[in-house]
Design an enzyme around this catalytic site. Structure first.
Site, PDB file in Angstrom:
ATOM      1  N   ASP A 298       0.853  -1.202   0.000  1.00  0.00           N
ATOM      2  CA  ASP A 298       0.000   0.000   0.000  1.00  0.00           C
ATOM      3  C   ASP A 298       0.882   1.243   0.000  1.00  0.00           C
ATOM      4  O   ASP A 298       0.948   1.980   0.985  1.00  0.00           O
ATOM      5  CB  ASP A 298      -0.927  -0.026   1.232  1.00  0.00           C
ATOM      6  CG  ASP A 298      -1.901   1.153   1.234  1.00  0.00           C
ATOM      7  OD1 ASP A 298      -2.182   1.688   0.146  1.00  0.00           O
ATOM      8  OD2 ASP A 298      -2.370   1.534   2.321  1.00  0.00           O
ATOM      9  N   CYS A 338      -3.101   4.517  -4.708  1.00  0.00           N
ATOM     10  CA  CYS A 338      -3.986   5.622  -4.292  1.00  0.00           C
ATOM     11  C   CYS A 338      -3.706   6.860  -5.137  1.00  0.00           C
ATOM     12  O   CYS A 338      -4.091   7.960  -4.761  1.00  0.00           O
ATOM     13  CB  CYS A 338      -3.838   5.908  -2.805  1.00  0.00           C
ATOM     14  SG  CYS A 338      -2.187   6.389  -2.321  1.00  0.00           S
TER      15      CYS A 338
HETATM   16  N1  SAH Z   1      -0.951   1.184   4.572  1.00  0.00           N
HETATM   17  C1  SAH Z   1      -1.069   2.339   5.425  1.00  0.00           C
HETATM   18  C2  SAH Z   1      -0.971   3.649   4.663  1.00  0.00           C
HETATM   19  C3  SAH Z   1       0.286   3.787   3.837  1.00  0.00           C
HETATM   20  S1  SAH Z   1       0.786   5.437   3.569  1.00  0.00           S
HETATM   21  C4  SAH Z   1      -2.350   2.279   6.220  1.00  0.00           C
HETATM   22  O1  SAH Z   1      -3.131   1.338   6.055  1.00  0.00           O
HETATM   23  O2  SAH Z   1      -2.573   3.163   7.039  1.00  0.00           O
HETATM   24  C5  SAH Z   1       2.319   5.216   2.801  1.00  0.00           C
HETATM   25  C6  SAH Z   1       3.471   4.933   3.745  1.00  0.00           C
HETATM   26  O3  SAH Z   1       4.578   4.550   2.938  1.00  0.00           O
HETATM   27  C7  SAH Z   1       3.963   6.105   4.565  1.00  0.00           C
HETATM   28  O4  SAH Z   1       3.870   5.787   5.927  1.00  0.00           O
HETATM   29  C8  SAH Z   1       5.439   6.309   4.151  1.00  0.00           C
HETATM   30  O5  SAH Z   1       6.285   6.609   5.246  1.00  0.00           O
HETATM   31  C9  SAH Z   1       5.779   4.962   3.587  1.00  0.00           C
HETATM   32  N2  SAH Z   1       6.862   4.909   2.584  1.00  0.00           N
HETATM   33  C10 SAH Z   1       7.097   5.766   1.564  1.00  0.00           C
HETATM   34  N3  SAH Z   1       8.133   5.315   0.810  1.00  0.00           N
HETATM   35  C11 SAH Z   1       8.556   4.142   1.354  1.00  0.00           C
HETATM   36  C12 SAH Z   1       9.547   3.184   1.017  1.00  0.00           C
HETATM   37  N4  SAH Z   1      10.331   3.348  -0.059  1.00  0.00           N
HETATM   38  N5  SAH Z   1       9.678   2.087   1.789  1.00  0.00           N
HETATM   39  C13 SAH Z   1       8.888   1.909   2.863  1.00  0.00           C
HETATM   40  N6  SAH Z   1       7.920   2.775   3.227  1.00  0.00           N
HETATM   41  C14 SAH Z   1       7.739   3.875   2.480  1.00  0.00           C
END
Ligand code: SAH
Length: 394
Positions: A298, A338
Site C-alpha cells: 500500500d 492511491c
Molecule cells: N498502509 C497504510 C498507509 C500507507 S501510507 C495504512 O493502512 O494506514 C504510505 C506509507 O509509505 C507512509 O507511511 C510512508 O512513510 C511509507 N513509505 C514511503 N516510501 C517508502 C519506502 N520506499 N519504503 C517503505 N515505506 C515507504
C-alpha cells in the site's frame, strides 16, 4: 451581497451544464471586477446565462463550484450541505456504530464541497482544507458542523498547515478551533488506533482502507504476513486479529514504525507474532524470497500529477513484480494504488505486466476500492482514487 461575475468563452459552459465542478482558467473570458483568491463568484456563459456559484482560485482551476443554482453560501447553506453528507454516512451505517468511530464526514468534490475534507475521530472533527476559498470560511464551516452534529461533536481540529497552496495569502497553523482533546484514540471495527492530529499524515489515520482491512483479516489465518508501507499498522492489526502466524510491518519512516508498535501494544500487548522494521520496502522485498504467504503493498501515491504517470507506473510495476517473484507458492498479495491520476485500468495493466515479468501464474480474487464515506461524485470522476487487487500467485 453582490458577487463578482465570471463569464466563460463560448462552448466552455458544457462541463458545468454536466455538473462538473471545475472551471479551468483557459475557459474564463472575463471577470467583471478585481477579485481576490477565495472570493465567491457567479459564473455565466457567453450569452449571459447563469450557470452556478463557486469560489475563485489562482492556478489552472479558476473556479470550484459549490452550487448550480442561485445561492448565498451562508451558514444555512453549509449546514444543509453537511447534513446531506451526514445522511450518506448514516445510510452506509457508519455514524452510530460503537466499534467504528473513525469515518469521513466530508469528501471534497465527492460531497459537493470542493477543497474540504472532514474526518471524524470519536467525535473530534479534523478539518483538512485544500483551497483558500474554503479556508476563509472555516468559521462558517465550524458553525455548520455544530448545527449538524450538536452534542456529538466534541472538538474541531484544523489540520491544513500542509495542504493550502504555499503561494496563497493564507498561512494556516494547525490547532483546535473548538474544544480540545488530549490523547486521541479512535476505533475501527473494534480495533483501536492512536490518531496523531498534529504530526500524522493525512488527518492522522488512513480511514479509506477500512473495508479492505476487513477483507485481509479473512485471509490471515495461519499465514506469514508482510505489511509493506504500514504507516500506523492498520493492516497489521487486522492480520493479528485474523490469526496470522506472524506479521512483519515495514515502513521507511521511524515515526510510522513507532506508531505501529504503539498501536499493536494497545490491541495485542506483548504479542510476539509482530515485528516492525524501519526499512525501505523495495530492499526488504529483495531479501524476502519464499518467506511470506501474504504481502500487502500500500505505497504512497507514486504519481500526483499527470506528467509523472509513466515513472509512477514503472514504480508500481517494479514493486509488484518483486512481490510476485518472492512470495511463497499459493501466496496472496493485496496490492493498491492511491494515485488519483492513475486509472483503475492502467493500474491493472501494470500489475499484469508485473506478473508477466515475474513469470508466475496469477489470478485476481478481488477488486478493491474506496469505501462509501469517500463517495465518487458521478459528475466528477476525479473523486475516484483508491484501487486495489487481491492476487493469488501459484
Ligand atoms: N498502509 C497504510 C498507509 C500507507 S501510507 C495504512 O493502512 O494506514 C504510505 C506509507 O509509505 C507512509 O507511511 C510512508 O512513510 C511509507 N513509505 C514511503 N516510501 C517508502 C519506502 N520506499 N519504503 C517503505 N515505506 C515507504
Amino acid at each position: 451581497m453582490e458577487f463578482a461575475k465570471i463569464s466563460l468563452k463560448p462552448g466552455k459552459e458544457q462541463s458545468l451544464l454536466r455538473l462538473h465542478p471545475w472551471v479551468f482558467s483557459g475557459a474564463v473570458d472575463k471577470i467583471d471586477r478585481n477579485i481576490e483568491e477565495g472570493e465567491v463568484v457567479e459564473v455565466y456563459d457567453f450569452k449571459n446565462n447563469f450557470l452556478g456559484v463557486g469560489y475563485f482560485q489562482i492556478g489552472s482551476i479558476a473556479v470550484r463550484m459549490i452550487a448550480f443554482d442561485k445561492v448565498v453560501p451562508d451558514v444555512a447553506f453549509w449546514t444543509k450541505k453537511i447534513q446531506d453528507a451526514l445522511a450518506v454516512r448514516e445510510a452506509a451505517g457508519l455514524t452510530s456504530n460503537p466499534d467504528t468511530n473513525a469515518w469521513r464526514l466530508v469528501y471534497a468534490e465527492g460531497d459537493g464541497m470542493p477543497g474540504l475534507i472532514i474526518d471524524m475521530y470519536d467525535g473530534t472533527a479534523v478539518l483538512q482544507i485544500h483551497t483558500v476559498g474554503m479556508y476563509i470560511i472555516k468559521d462558517t464551516i465550524c458553525q455548520a458542523l455544530e448545527n449538524v452534529l450538536g452534542s456529538r461533536l466534541k472538538a474541531i481540529y484544523n489540520k491544513s498547515e500542509g495542504t493550502i497552496p504555499f503561494k496563497s495569502r493564507i498561512d494556516p497553523e494547525n490547532g483546535f478551533l473548538k474544544g480540545k482533546t488530549e490523547i486521541n484514540v479512535a476505533s475501527e471495527n473494534g480495533l483501536r488506533f492512536y490518531v496523531d492530529l498534529d504530526k500524522g499524515q493525512k488527518t492522522g489515520f488512513f480511514i479509506d482502507q477500512r473495508e479492505n482491512r476487513v477483507l485481509l483479516e479473512k485471509y490471515s489465518k495461519d499465514r506469514n504476513i508482510l505489511n509493506l508501507f504500514c504507516y500506523t499498522g492498520g493492516f497489521s492489526l487486522y492480520a493479528l486479529r485474523g490469526g496470522a502466524s506472524l506479521v512483519h510491518s515495514v515502513d521507511s519512516s521511524e515515526r510510522a514504525i513507532e506508531l505501529t508498535k504503539k498501536n499493536v501494544a494497545l490491541n495485542f500487548p506483548e504479542d510476539a507474532r509482530h515485528q516492525a522494521y524501519a526499512e525501505d520496502a523495495f530492499k526488504f522485498l529483495d531479501k524476502s524470497k519464499n518467506k511470506y504467504d501474504l504481502i500487502v503493498l500500500d505505497p504512497p501515491a507514486f504519481a500526483k500529477h499527470l506528467n509523472v504517470i509513466p515513472n509512477a507506473l514503472k514504480g508500481y510495476r517494479k514493486l509488484n513484480a518483486k512481490a510476485i517473484q518472492n512470495i511463497k507458492p499459493g501466496g496472496i498479495i493485496f496490492t493498491f494504488s492511491c494515485s488519483q491520476v492513475i486509472s483503475r485500468d492502467a493500474f491493472r495493466k501494470t500489475v499484469f505486466s508485473a506478473a508477466a515479468k515475474a513469470g508466475r501464474y496469477v489470478r485476481i480474487l478481488h477488486q478493491m476500492e474506496q469505501p462509501a464515506d469517500h463517495p465518487v461524485n458521478i459528475y466528477h470522476p476525479e473523486s475516484e482514487y483508491l484501487k486495489g487487487l487481491v492476487l493469488f500467485v501459484e
